[in-house]
Design an enzyme around this catalytic site. Structure first.
Site, PDB file in Angstrom:
ATOM      1  N   THR A  10      11.893   7.643  -3.771  1.00 24.10           N
ATOM      2  CA  THR A  10      10.457   7.421  -3.942  1.00 24.10           C
ATOM      3  C   THR A  10       9.620   8.385  -3.113  1.00 24.10           C
ATOM      4  O   THR A  10       8.702   9.040  -3.625  1.00 24.10           O
ATOM      5  CB  THR A  10      10.098   5.972  -3.554  1.00 24.10           C
ATOM      6  OG1 THR A  10      10.844   5.076  -4.381  1.00 24.10           O
ATOM      7  CG2 THR A  10       8.622   5.715  -3.754  1.00 24.10           C
ATOM      8  N   VAL A  11       9.916   8.486  -1.821  1.00 21.85           N
ATOM      9  CA  VAL A  11       9.106   9.326  -0.930  1.00 21.85           C
ATOM     10  C   VAL A  11       9.263  10.799  -1.285  1.00 21.85           C
ATOM     11  O   VAL A  11       8.276  11.554  -1.330  1.00 21.85           O
ATOM     12  CB  VAL A  11       9.488   9.087   0.543  1.00 21.85           C
ATOM     13  CG1 VAL A  11       8.696  10.025   1.454  1.00 21.85           C
ATOM     14  CG2 VAL A  11       9.227   7.638   0.925  1.00 21.85           C
ATOM     15  N   GLU A 118       5.812  12.014  11.311  1.00 18.20           N
ATOM     16  CA  GLU A 118       4.651  11.153  11.085  1.00 18.20           C
ATOM     17  C   GLU A 118       4.963   9.986  10.164  1.00 18.20           C
ATOM     18  O   GLU A 118       4.505   8.859  10.368  1.00 18.20           O
ATOM     19  CB  GLU A 118       3.503  11.977  10.489  1.00 18.20           C
ATOM     20  CG  GLU A 118       2.219  11.201  10.281  1.00 18.20           C
ATOM     21  CD  GLU A 118       1.591  10.730  11.588  1.00 18.20           C
ATOM     22  OE1 GLU A 118       1.576   9.497  11.820  1.00 18.20           O
ATOM     23  OE2 GLU A 118       1.134  11.572  12.371  1.00 18.20           O
ATOM     24  N   VAL A 121       6.611   5.986  10.964  1.00 20.71           N
ATOM     25  CA  VAL A 121       5.892   4.779  11.382  1.00 20.71           C
ATOM     26  C   VAL A 121       4.623   4.640  10.554  1.00 20.71           C
ATOM     27  O   VAL A 121       3.816   5.563  10.486  1.00 20.71           O
ATOM     28  CB  VAL A 121       5.507   4.843  12.877  1.00 20.71           C
ATOM     29  CG1 VAL A 121       4.697   3.615  13.270  1.00 20.71           C
ATOM     30  CG2 VAL A 121       6.746   4.962  13.753  1.00 20.71           C
ATOM     31  N   GLY A 176       9.666  -4.856  -5.714  1.00 18.38           N
ATOM     32  CA  GLY A 176      10.152  -3.659  -5.039  1.00 18.38           C
ATOM     33  C   GLY A 176       9.705  -3.507  -3.603  1.00 18.38           C
ATOM     34  O   GLY A 176       9.947  -2.469  -2.973  1.00 18.38           O
ATOM     35  N   GLU A 179      14.176  -5.101  -0.126  1.00 20.76           N
ATOM     36  CA  GLU A 179      15.501  -4.694  -0.597  1.00 20.76           C
ATOM     37  C   GLU A 179      16.320  -5.919  -1.015  1.00 20.76           C
ATOM     38  O   GLU A 179      15.987  -7.059  -0.668  1.00 20.76           O
ATOM     39  CB  GLU A 179      16.242  -3.959   0.526  1.00 20.76           C
ATOM     40  CG  GLU A 179      15.536  -2.724   1.049  1.00 20.76           C
ATOM     41  CD  GLU A 179      15.574  -1.560   0.075  1.00 20.76           C
ATOM     42  OE1 GLU A 179      16.408  -1.580  -0.854  1.00 20.76           O
ATOM     43  OE2 GLU A 179      14.756  -0.633   0.253  1.00 20.76           O
ATOM     44  N   ASP A 190      13.292  -3.473  11.574  1.00 19.81           N
ATOM     45  CA  ASP A 190      12.499  -2.329  11.133  1.00 19.81           C
ATOM     46  C   ASP A 190      11.258  -2.163  12.013  1.00 19.81           C
ATOM     47  O   ASP A 190      10.965  -1.071  12.502  1.00 19.81           O
ATOM     48  CB  ASP A 190      12.087  -2.515   9.665  1.00 19.81           C
ATOM     49  CG  ASP A 190      11.160  -1.419   9.169  1.00 19.81           C
ATOM     50  OD1 ASP A 190      11.667  -0.330   8.839  1.00 19.81           O
ATOM     51  OD2 ASP A 190       9.935  -1.648   9.116  1.00 19.81           O
ATOM     52  N   LYS A 194      10.156   0.942  14.802  1.00 26.95           N
ATOM     53  CA  LYS A 194       8.862   1.624  14.769  1.00 26.95           C
ATOM     54  C   LYS A 194       8.097   1.420  16.068  1.00 26.95           C
ATOM     55  O   LYS A 194       7.474   2.353  16.586  1.00 26.95           O
ATOM     56  CB  LYS A 194       8.047   1.110  13.579  1.00 26.95           C
ATOM     57  CG  LYS A 194       8.647   1.478  12.223  1.00 26.95           C
ATOM     58  CD  LYS A 194       7.925   0.775  11.089  1.00 26.95           C
ATOM     59  CE  LYS A 194       8.542   1.122   9.740  1.00 26.95           C
ATOM     60  NZ  LYS A 194       7.914   0.353   8.633  1.00 26.95           N
ATOM     61  N   GLY A 291       5.270   3.403   0.250  1.00 26.32           N
ATOM     62  CA  GLY A 291       4.860   3.821  -1.080  1.00 26.32           C
ATOM     63  C   GLY A 291       5.023   5.316  -1.283  1.00 26.32           C
ATOM     64  O   GLY A 291       4.981   6.111  -0.335  1.00 26.32           O
TER      65      GLY A 291
END
Length: 403
Positions: A10-11, A118, A121, A176, A179, A190, A194, A291
Site C-alpha cells: 500500500t505505502v 518520517e 510514526v 482493512g 490485520e 505498535d 512509536k 493509508g
C-alpha cells in the site's frame, strides 16, 4: 536521483504515484522494486523494474534505498548492506528502528550516509522533522499521543455505536484497518515502538520500547464505555512519556480522557501527537496515522530531503539506553471496577483509608469507584489488600489522564 524500493504494498504504491505525479518537479528514477512474486505485481506501474532478487537492486547504481517491507528480517539485513554500500536510507519501519535504530544510525554515520524515517510514526503526520528541527530551541518535557489507528477505530466504534470489542475488531479487519492477527496493535506494541522513537528524539536519551508499561485494549468491556460516558469521558489508547530530573516515565495504556480535551476528539483512524516544550508549551500534530497516500507522502518527503541535501541529526539513537519508570508517580485518578464483590463495605473502607478520595459510581452487580490517589503505587497497594482478602472475584483499573 536513482532509488530502489523494497516492497510494493500500500505505502509503496502511494510513493510510486507521488513520484510519477511530480516528475516535472524532481527528477527521481525508480531503478528497481523488490517483490516476492513478480507475476503478482505485473499489472502495476513500473512492472519493467520488478525483481524478486535483492541482488538485482544492489547491482543498480542507486542513491537511496526505500525500505517498505516491514518487520525485522530481512529488512534489517538489506538496510545494513545498503548502508555499507554508501546508500542513503528511507524507511517507514518502526519495528526495526525500535530494535536496531542505534546500530543502523551508528553505521550510517560511519559510512557518511543518512537514515530518514518520517513515516515510521504517525503515518502522514509530519512530526519527526519538527521535533528534530522546528522545536530544537525547546526542551521537550512530555509526549502524549494516540499512535495507533486500529485501536482508535475500535474504541471509537465501541463508544459511538455501542459495539462490543469483538464486533468493533471484526469491522476493523473487514475494512482493512486491522490485520488478521491484530496483536501488535491491540496489545499496545505498535504504539510502544512509536513512542520509543518519539521519546528518544525528544529527550536525546535512547529508550527501548519494551521498557514502557504496555497495556492493550483487549480487556475493555461495554461497562467501561458506559462508565466513561457517565463520567463525561472517552477511553483512548494513549502513549505518554515524561522527562523530569533526567528520568523518564512512560506507558501505553487505555485511559479516560475528558470530553473537552483535544485528544478525546481524535476518532477512528486518526492520530495525534502532543509535545510539550519548555518555551512553546503544547503543540499538537493531527492527521491520518496510516493509508496509501498519507504515508506515501511522508516517505516521499524524506526522499526529497535527501535529494535537496537536507540531512537531520539523529544521534539520539546512539545515546546510552536509560531505564523507564512504568507507573505514574504523581497524583492521579482512576476508575476501579470490582466484579462480584462479596465485601462492598470493606472495599470502600480500604479505598477511603489509603487514597486521597473515592466516589462510588455504580453499585449493582459490581462496584465501580472513581478514586484520587497520591500515585499509581498507592492505588495498586490498595488493590492488593482487596485481592489478598478476597473481597471480590475480579477487578480492573483505568487511569484518568490529565494533559
Amino acid at each position: 536521483m536513482k532509488i530502489g524500493i523494497l516492497g510494493y504494498g500500500t505505502v509503496a504504491s502511494g510513493l510510486v504515484d507521488i513520484i510519477d505525479s511530480n516528475k516535472d518537479k524532481r527528477d527521481i528514477t525508480i531503478e528497481g522494486i523488490l517483490v516476492r512474486d513478480v507475476d503478482k505485481y505485473s499489472h502495476k506501474k513500473h512492472a519493467d523494474v520488478l525483481t524478486s532478487n535483492i541482488d538485482d537492486i544492489f547491482a543498480k547504481d542507486i542513491d537511496v534505498m526505500v525500505e517498505l517491507l516491514g518487520g525485522l528480517h530481512p529488512a534489517y539485513e538489506y538496510l545494513k548492506k545498503a548502508i555499507e554500500n554508501k546508500i542513503n536510507i528511507v524507511t517507514a519501519n518502526k519495528d526495526m528502528l525500535a530494535e536496531f535504530g542505534a546500530e543502523l544510525v551508528k553505521l550510517a554515520k560511519e559510512n557518511g550516509v543518512c537514515i530518514k524515517f518520517e513515516a515510521s510514526v504517525g503515518g502522514g503526520i509530519p512530526v519527526i522533522k519538527p521535533l528534530i528541527e522546528s522545536l530544537e530551541g525547546n526542551e521537550i518535557n512530555s509526549i502524549s499521543a494516540i499512535l495507533n489507528g486500529t485501536t482508535n477505530f475500535i474504541l471509537s466504534k465501541m463508544y459511538d455505536e455501542d459495539l462490543s470489542y469483538e464486533q468493533a475488531l471484526k469491522q476493523a479487519q473487514e475494512l482493512g484497518f486491522a490485520e488478521a492477527n491484530p496483536e501488535a496493535d491491540v496489545m499496545g506494541y505498535d504504539a510502544g515502538r512509536k513512542l520509543s522513537i518519539l521519546s528518544t528524539l525528544s529527550y536525546n536519551k535512547r529508550i527501548y520500547w519494551k521498557d514502557f508499561y504496555l497495556e492493550g485494549i483487549d480487556k475493555i468491556e461495554h461497562k467501561d464505555i458506559e462508565y466513561a460516558k457517565k463520567l463525561g469521558c472517552k477511553i483512548k489508547l494513549v502513549g505518554q512519556s515524561k522527562l523530569k530530573d533526567g528520568k523518564v516515565n512512560g506507558f501505553v495504556r487505555p485511559v479516560l480522557i475528558d470530553n473537552d480535551n483535544i485528544m478525546s476528539k481524535i476518532d477512528n483512524e486518526f492520530n495525534i501527537i502532543v509535545a510539550n516544550g519548555d518555551f512553546l508549551g503544547d503543540v499538537s500534530f493531527v492527521g491520518k496515522g496510516a493509508g496509501k497516500d498519507a504515508t506515501g507522502s511522508a516517505v516521499y518527503a524524506d526522499v526529497l530531503d535527501i535529494y535537496d541535501k537536507r540531512i537531520n541529526n539523529v544521534d539520539a539513537f546512539m545515546q546510552e539506553k536509560i531505564s523507564v519508570d512504568k507507573l505514574v508517580s504523581s497524583e492521579c485518578k482512576a476508575l476501579l471496577r470490582f466484579k462480584k464483590p462479596q465485601q462492598k463495605e470493606k472495599i470502600i473502607s480500604v479505598l477511603k483509608e489509603n487514597l486521597i478520595d473515592s466516589e462510588v459510581i455504580a453499585q449493582d452487580d459490581e462496584l465501580a469507584v472513581m478514586v484520587d490517589a497520591s500515585s499509581e503505587c498507592a492505588i495498586n497497594d490498595s488493590l492488593k489488600v482487596i485481592q489478598d482478602n478476597n473481597y471480590c472475584e475480579d477487578m480492573s483499573k483505568i487511569l484518568k489522564l490529565s494533559l
